[in-house]
Every structure is written in structure tokens, then in C-alpha cells.
Design a protein around this motif. Sequence first.
Motif, mmCIF file in Angstrom:
data_model
loop_
_atom_site.group_PDB
_atom_site.id
_atom_site.type_symbol
_atom_site.label_atom_id
_atom_site.label_comp_id
_atom_site.label_asym_id
_atom_site.label_seq_id
_atom_site.Cartn_x
_atom_site.Cartn_y
_atom_site.Cartn_z
ATOM 1 N N GLY A 28 0.958 -1.295 -0.269
ATOM 2 C CA GLY A 28 0.062 0.187 0.062
ATOM 3 C C GLY A 28 0.947 1.322 -0.540
ATOM 4 N N GLY A 29 2.096 1.057 -0.731
ATOM 5 C CA GLY A 29 3.073 2.186 -0.182
ATOM 6 C C GLY A 29 2.458 3.150 -1.567
ATOM 7 N N GLU A 30 3.532 3.519 -2.399
ATOM 8 C CA GLU A 30 3.633 5.106 -2.978
ATOM 9 C C GLU A 30 3.862 4.062 -4.191
ATOM 10 N N VAL A 31 4.023 3.076 -4.870
ATOM 11 C CA VAL A 31 4.012 1.979 -5.728
ATOM 12 C C VAL A 31 2.439 1.801 -6.095
ATOM 13 N N ALA A 32 2.298 1.092 -4.698
ATOM 14 C CA ALA A 32 0.769 1.021 -5.240
ATOM 15 C C ALA A 32 -0.179 1.342 -5.398
ATOM 16 N N ILE A 48 -7.103 -4.456 -1.890
ATOM 17 C CA ILE A 48 -6.188 -4.260 -1.353
ATOM 18 C C ILE A 48 -5.617 -4.938 0.348
ATOM 19 N N ILE A 49 -4.043 -5.742 -0.023
ATOM 20 C CA ILE A 49 -4.103 -5.912 1.329
ATOM 21 C C ILE A 49 -2.676 -5.666 1.615
ATOM 22 N N CYS A 50 -2.818 -4.857 2.725
ATOM 23 C CA CYS A 50 -1.329 -4.316 3.588
ATOM 24 C C CYS A 50 -1.461 -3.854 4.841
ATOM 25 N N PRO A 51 -0.628 -3.774 5.445
ATOM 26 C CA PRO A 51 -0.891 -3.770 7.108
ATOM 27 C C PRO A 51 -1.059 -1.592 7.352
ATOM 28 N N GLN A 53 -0.116 0.278 8.922
ATOM 29 C CA GLN A 53 1.311 1.809 9.176
ATOM 30 C C GLN A 53 1.729 1.072 7.905
ATOM 31 N N GLY A 54 1.587 0.355 7.459
ATOM 32 C CA GLY A 54 2.653 0.690 5.373
ATOM 33 C C GLY A 54 1.614 1.408 4.127
ATOM 34 N N LEU A 55 0.470 2.417 4.826
ATOM 35 C CA LEU A 55 -0.140 2.653 4.394
ATOM 36 C C LEU A 55 0.423 4.081 2.740
ATOM 37 N N ARG A 74 -3.725 -6.584 6.699
ATOM 38 C CA ARG A 74 -3.234 -7.444 7.068
ATOM 39 C C ARG A 74 -1.590 -7.902 5.928
ATOM 40 N N VAL A 75 -0.616 -9.563 6.566
ATOM 41 C CA VAL A 75 -0.320 -9.001 5.249
ATOM 42 C C VAL A 75 -0.403 -9.969 4.240
ATOM 43 N N PHE A 76 0.145 -10.750 3.588
ATOM 44 C CA PHE A 76 -0.565 -11.106 2.459
ATOM 45 C C PHE A 76 -0.021 -12.507 3.243
ATOM 46 N N ASP A 77 -1.573 -13.773 2.785
ATOM 47 C CA ASP A 77 -1.466 -15.679 3.568
ATOM 48 C C ASP A 77 -1.252 -15.905 2.956
ATOM 49 N N ALA A 91 3.909 -4.541 -4.541
ATOM 50 C CA ALA A 91 4.263 -3.264 -4.240
ATOM 51 C C ALA A 91 4.692 -3.714 -2.832
ATOM 52 N N ILE A 92 5.884 -4.041 -2.687
ATOM 53 C CA ILE A 92 5.883 -4.854 -1.283
ATOM 54 C C ILE A 92 7.229 -4.732 -1.340
ATOM 55 N N ASP A 93 7.997 -4.551 -0.087
ATOM 56 C CA ASP A 93 9.470 -4.099 0.368
ATOM 57 C C ASP A 93 9.867 -5.282 0.534
ATOM 58 N N ASP A 94 9.455 -6.632 0.256
ATOM 59 C CA ASP A 94 10.177 -7.650 0.135
ATOM 60 C C ASP A 94 10.308 -8.899 -0.559
ATOM 61 N N VAL A 114 5.085 -7.699 -10.722
ATOM 62 C CA VAL A 114 6.280 -7.229 -9.203
ATOM 63 C C VAL A 114 6.902 -6.035 -9.537
ATOM 64 N N ALA A 115 6.645 -5.298 -8.468
ATOM 65 C CA ALA A 115 7.729 -4.290 -8.931
ATOM 66 C C ALA A 115 8.809 -3.989 -9.070
ATOM 67 N N ASP A 116 9.664 -5.152 -7.952
ATOM 68 C CA ASP A 116 10.831 -4.851 -7.803
ATOM 69 C C ASP A 116 11.416 -5.896 -8.841
ATOM 70 N N ILE A 117 11.163 -7.151 -8.820
ATOM 71 C CA ILE A 117 11.419 -8.258 -9.454
ATOM 72 C C ILE A 117 10.832 -8.230 -11.038
HETATM 73 N N1 NAI Z 1 8.380 -0.618 -10.122
HETATM 74 C C1 NAI Z 1 8.361 0.799 -9.881
HETATM 75 O O1 NAI Z 1 8.554 1.585 -10.400
HETATM 76 C C2 NAI Z 1 8.942 0.656 -8.714
HETATM 77 C C3 NAI Z 1 9.715 -0.533 -7.764
HETATM 78 N N2 NAI Z 1 10.185 -0.154 -6.951
HETATM 79 C C4 NAI Z 1 9.907 -0.699 -6.159
HETATM 80 O O2 NAI Z 1 8.821 -1.075 -5.026
HETATM 81 C C5 NAI Z 1 8.661 -1.838 -3.887
HETATM 82 C C6 NAI Z 1 7.114 -1.011 -3.334
HETATM 83 O O3 NAI Z 1 7.753 0.366 -3.813
HETATM 84 P P1 NAI Z 1 7.034 1.609 -2.486
HETATM 85 O O4 NAI Z 1 6.048 0.973 -2.741
HETATM 86 O O5 NAI Z 1 7.796 2.714 -2.573
HETATM 87 O O6 NAI Z 1 7.913 1.110 -1.029
HETATM 88 P P2 NAI Z 1 6.839 1.450 0.358
HETATM 89 O O7 NAI Z 1 7.925 0.685 1.309
HETATM 90 O O8 NAI Z 1 6.736 2.486 0.777
HETATM 91 O O9 NAI Z 1 5.874 -0.188 0.612
HETATM 92 C C7 NAI Z 1 6.096 -1.418 0.612
HETATM 93 C C8 NAI Z 1 4.709 -1.846 1.670
HETATM 94 O O10 NAI Z 1 4.552 -3.358 1.501
HETATM 95 C C9 NAI Z 1 3.705 -3.526 2.784
HETATM 96 N N3 NAI Z 1 4.355 -4.853 2.544
HETATM 97 C C10 NAI Z 1 5.449 -5.505 2.854
HETATM 98 N N4 NAI Z 1 5.461 -5.982 3.078
HETATM 99 C C11 NAI Z 1 4.092 -7.259 2.266
HETATM 100 C C12 NAI Z 1 3.421 -8.248 2.896
HETATM 101 N N5 NAI Z 1 4.067 -9.664 2.724
HETATM 102 N N6 NAI Z 1 2.136 -8.390 2.310
HETATM 103 C C13 NAI Z 1 1.450 -7.332 1.843
HETATM 104 N N7 NAI Z 1 1.881 -5.947 2.318
HETATM 105 C C14 NAI Z 1 3.046 -5.550 2.736
HETATM 106 C C15 NAI Z 1 4.899 -2.727 3.636
HETATM 107 O O11 NAI Z 1 3.581 -2.803 4.600
HETATM 108 C C16 NAI Z 1 4.263 -1.538 2.665
HETATM 109 O O12 NAI Z 1 3.362 -0.989 3.093
HETATM 110 C C17 NAI Z 1 9.466 -1.313 -3.723
HETATM 111 O O13 NAI Z 1 10.366 -2.996 -3.595
HETATM 112 C C18 NAI Z 1 10.329 -0.701 -4.500
HETATM 113 O O14 NAI Z 1 12.181 -1.316 -4.742
HETATM 114 C C19 NAI Z 1 10.266 1.192 -6.168
HETATM 115 C C20 NAI Z 1 10.019 2.512 -7.014
HETATM 116 C C21 NAI Z 1 9.405 2.293 -8.706
#
Ligand code: NAI
Length: 275
Positions: A28-32, A48-51, A53-55, A74-77, A91-94, A114-117
Motif C-alpha cells: 500500500g506504499g507509493e508504488v501501490a 488491497i492487502i497491506c498492514p 501502518q504501511g499505507l 494484514r500481510v499476504f496470507d 508493490a512490497i518491500d520484501d 511484481v514491482a521490484d522484480i
Molecule cells: N516499479 C516501480 O515503478 C518501482 C518499484 N519500486 C520497488 O517497489 C517496491 C514498493 O515500493 P514502495 O511503494 O515505494 O515501497 P513502500 O515501502 O512504501 O511500501 C511497501 C508496502 O508493502 C507492504 N508490505 C510489505 N510486505 C507485505 C506483505 N507480505 N503483504 C502485504 N503488504 C506488505 C508494507 O507494509 C508497505 O506498505 C519496492 O520494492 C521498491 O524497490 C520502487 C520504485 C519504483
Amino acid sequence: MTAESSNPGGSLLLAWQLKNKHVLIIGGGEVASGRIESVLIANARITIICPSQGLHSITKRFINGSHPITYHDRVFDGAEDLDDVDMVLTAIDDVAQSRIIYSLCRDLKIPVNVADIPDSCDFYFGSQIRDGPLQIMISTNGQSPKLANIIKKKIQKSLPNRAGEAIRKVGDLRSKLKDRAPGVGGEVSKRRMKWMVDVCTSWEMDDLALLNEETIKRLLDDGWETNSVPPPDDVVGRRNRTFDAAPTSIHVFPCMVAFIAGAACAGVLLFSRHR
Ligand SMILES: NC(=O)C1=CN([C@@H]2O[C@H](COP(=O)(O)OP(=O)(O)OC[C@H]3O[C@@H](n4cnc5c(N)ncnc54)[C@H](O)[C@@H]3O)[C@@H](O)[C@H]2O)C=CC1
Ligand SMILES: C[C@@]1(CC(=O)O)c2cc3[nH]c(cc4nc(cc5[nH]c(cc(n2)[C@H]1CCC(=O)O)[C@@](C)(CC(=O)O)[C@@H]5CCC(=O)O)C(CC(=O)O)=C4CCC(=O)O)c(CCC(=O)O)c3CC(=O)O
């Protein structure tokens, strides 16, 4: 395009129809928050699934607004979260979790981003321009998202004024034309398509944007029925068009005066030299 000139290593660019489909967004972060906006525009149902505190603040606004969004704090189950899901966006940081989600989606044949891979994406997002029904996506095929963003800004500056409005009006015209001359394929389709091409190529975008219910009817009565394309003046009225064109004539007039004055001076100069 010939087989030799094709350029492999790209993606298939499509306008994916998501109306009433179910999209699961994990994170639920910026990318989401950007993903939510893109998917809402396509009229999908979202979970949307996200704790909490991370929104991100924008994600919170979407959740608290009047959108078709179900939110789970909550987190993904696991696989049960993927029941009845048509598309998954993570769009998670894991990274380890991202990989698990990707492989579950693969097994269930659910398209996933998958935003990060990048290697774990069935499709990439791109830099988008939107003007009503007009959507333009710039993709660098994963090579440089920032350059996609810079190219978008350059394209934005070069777009014709009122393109989105013109497209909307032409959409209305096309659907009224189909009501008036129904049928799929065959002669009627050929005639419809030719007439639409003629309208779009002979009218300026600004004139098309001026169409309304009344003038669409006039264009169909005077144009389609007689197999012709009347000039915009005859349909939307000279007054409306002059009003819109006013800034142009204001600019043209001083240029004409300057040109005539310049030509007169050059003439006087040449004449006096000759003597
Ligand atoms: N594709 C793109 O355009 C971009 C991708 N990224 C990557 O995308 C990812 C997300 O970026 P941001 O939104 O900035 O990160 P962020 O750290 O602001 O948000 C990540 C969110 O995922 C949640 N989260 C973590 N594990 C979870 C789980 N198991 N289930 C549900 N929610 C979970 C956290 O609570 C947090 O709200 C990062 O890995 C970043 O490196 C970053 C910038 C651009
Ligand atoms: C493959 C892809 C997968 C996907 O997300 O679909 C992907 C992946 C990754 N992006 C990363 C970083 C950044 N992403 C942005 C911005 C955008 N990223 C977008 C799309 C895509 N990003 C897909 C391919 C797009 C294409 O083909 O061009 C845009 C266009 C659309 C959107 O996300 O909605 C949006 C601009 C929207 C707009 O402006 O309109 C910025 C710029 C900024 O933040 O200012 C940066 C930092 C600068 C940089 O790296 O360029 C990283 C971390 C890299 C690392 O760790 O070093 C990864 C992962 C990796 O590459 O490994």
C-alpha cells in the motif's frame, strides 16, 4: 512493415479491459498508490492487502473514498488470497515474499506484475499520458523508467489541443452512426468506415471537439445521408469556430502588416538604387 524490419525484444502493447474484473493489489506504499489509480480508471474491482501502518496517504484516500475497493489490514496470507482474482499487482518491500507470490500466480495462471522484480512480471507498467479517452503509454521495456517519464513530458507538450475532447465527440458520432446504419461487416461497414475516415481527415481536431448532440445529428443528416463531408462552418457554425480561432487571427494580423510594410520598404530601396 516487413519481417526484416521488425524489432524483436519488445512487448505486446495492449489496452487491457478490466471492467468489473477483480484485481488484487499487495502492498500500500507509493508504488501501490499509482497502481490503484491506473486500475480504478479501468473500472476494475480492487482488493488491497497491506498492514495499515504501511499505507501511503494517497492509498488511504483511495481506501476511504467511494471506490469499489475492499481493504484488508494484514500481510499476504497465501494461495487463498488469490481465489477469484483476475490480476495481481505486488508493490512490497520484501523480495522473498514477492517471489513466493509470483510463483503462486504462475501456478494459477493469474497475470502478475511484481514491482521490484522485472523478471517476475507478466507485463510492465509504463509512463502514461491521459486525456479523457486518450491514453498513451511509453515503455522502455524495463530499461529506463526515468527516461520513459522524461519522454512522456516531451510527448505531452506536442499533443494537439483538445485531442481528448475531439476523441470523445467522435466516439459519440460513431455510435450514433451505428444506430442509424446498423450491421456488422459487409457493405454498410465499409461505407461507415470510409465516411468516418473522411470526417476525421477533413475536419480539424478543434472542430471535432465542438460537436454536440445537435450538430452530430446535422452532420449525419447533411453528410452521411448524402455521402459527403460538409465543411465544419456549415455544421458547427462559423460563429463558434471564429470564437475559437480568435487568438490565431490576432496573431496573424500584425504579421501581415509587418510583411506588407517590409515589402514596401524593400521596393522603395530597390527603386531608389535603380535610379
Ligand atoms: N516499479 C516501480 O515503478 C518501482 C518499484 N519500486 C520497488 O517497489 C517496491 C514498493 O515500493 P514502495 O511503494 O515505494 O515501497 P513502500 O515501502 O512504501 O511500501 C511497501 C508496502 O508493502 C507492504 N508490505 C510489505 N510486505 C507485505 C506483505 N507480505 N503483504 C502485504 N503488504 C506488505 C508494507 O507494509 C508497505 O506498505 C519496492 O520494492 C521498491 O524497490 C520502487 C520504485 C519504483
Ligand atoms: C520493469 C518495471 C516494472 C513495473 O513496475 O511495471 C519497473 C521496475 C523498476 N523501477 C524501478 C525504479 C524506478 N521506477 C521509476 C518510475 C516508474 N517506473 C515505471 C515502470 C516500471 N518500473 C516498469 C518498466 C517501465 C519501462 O519499461 O519503462 C513507471 C514508468 C510506471 C509505473 O510504475 O507506474 C514509473 C514512471 C511513471 C511516470 O512518471 O509516469 C523511477 C523514477 C522515479 O521514481 O522518479 C525509478 C527510479 C529511477 C530509475 O531506476 O529509472 C526499479 C528499482 C531499480 C533499482 O533498484 O535500481 C525497478 C525494478 C528494477 O528495474 O529492477
